[in-house]
Design an enzyme around this catalytic site. Structure first.
Site, PDB file in Angstrom:
ATOM      1  N   SER A 104       0.836  -1.197   0.000  1.00 31.53           N
ATOM      2  CA  SER A 104       0.000   0.000   0.000  1.00 31.53           C
ATOM      3  C   SER A 104       0.867   1.243   0.000  1.00 31.53           C
ATOM      4  CB  SER A 104      -0.887   0.020   1.255  1.00 31.53           C
ATOM      5  OG  SER A 104      -1.528   1.272   1.414  1.00 31.53           O
TER       6      SER A 104
ATOM      7  N   TYR B  44      -1.833  -0.586  10.073  1.00 29.84           N
ATOM      8  CA  TYR B  44      -1.939  -0.910   8.652  1.00 29.84           C
ATOM      9  C   TYR B  44      -0.686  -0.441   7.903  1.00 29.84           C
ATOM     10  CZ  TYR B  44      -3.678  -0.996   3.846  1.00 29.84           C
ATOM     11  OH  TYR B  44      -3.825  -1.237   2.496  1.00 29.84           O
TER      12      TYR B  44
END
Length: 252
Positions: A144, A157
């Site tokens: 990501s 995350y």
């Protein structure tokens, strides 16, 4: 890119990026193993959309320690070999340090790393062991943009994806002698079914402003980058991290 009769295992394949990737590989002749955890209906719908024949559903919770080995074993028993492994499954849990209690905070970190890092490391382990026996293969991990720019309300995350990047590059070095290539794709926010349901109008507008293209990534664009890293001509790109974020975050 030709993937005729290649055996491809994709985790988190019932929706979003995983679904788009499965369709893209199938269109190029691959036989797809679709891994999903619980949404059988969505998985069946994706399976029905895949062109070609020989595709198969594999229900498995990869966040459990034994899940990775069981999934790889089931896949190899069914297809005979594993040519390409796409680690797409992941979770994102809100845990703003200003708003959550300590129990929520610690739970978010534990569960995020369990799925986003430990499960993928286990799949890389068992997938690589299988590929060593067959003469090589390709592993593509989905990271990501958050690994680089940070995730203020979901720091676990961002941290899990940063760790995933580092692990992938370490394995790219280690596994090269076995003809195993490791690549990473780092998308920005992607226009998926989940995004359509969960984003408020204000959140959507803010996301659209992040990129000079004034839009979010499409799942098919992320799938294209995944397929490049898994293609025969991309072997020397092992260890590469490809950004797919529409110039919304530029790193040196």
């Amino acid at each position: 890119m030709n993937f005729q009769d290649k055996h491809v295992l994709i985790t988190g394949a019932s929706r979003g990026i995983g679904k788009a990737t499965a369709i893209a590989f199938a269109e190029k002749g691959a036989k797809i193993g679709l891994n999903f955890r619980s949404n059988l209906e969505a998985a069946k719908e994706t399976l029905a959309e895949l062109p070609g024949e020989g595709h198969q559903l594999f229900q498995q919770d990869i966040s459990e320690k034994e899940g990775a080995q069981e999934l790889i074993t089931k896949f190899v028993n069914h297809y005979g070999s594993l040519d390409i492994l796409v680690n797409n499954a992941g979770i994102s849990i809100f845990h703003d340090i200003e708003e959550v209690d300590f129990e929520h905070w610690t739970s978010a970190w534990e569960n995020t790393f369990k799925t986003n890092l430990f499960a993928i490391s286990n799949l890389c382990y068992w997938g690589a062991k299988t590929m060593m026996e067959s003469g090589g293969g390709k592993i593509v991990n989905v990271s990501s943009r958050g690994a680089f720019r940070g995730e203020p309300t979901k720091p676990a995350y961002g941290a899990s994806k940063a760790a995933l990047n580092s692990m992938s590059q370490s394995l790219a070095k280690k596994l090269a002698k076995h003809n195993i290539h490791i690549g990473v794709v780092a998308p920005g926010f992607t226009e998926t079914e989940m995004a359509a349901v969960t984003l408020t109008p204000v959140e959507r507008e803010n996301l659209l402003r992040e990129s000079p293209f004034q839009r979010m990534a499409q799942p098919e664009e992320v799938a294209h980058a995944i397929m490049f890293l898994a293609s025969e001509g991309a072997g020397y790109s092992s260890g590469t991290i490809i950004d797919v974020n529409g110039a919304s975050y530029l790193r040196s």
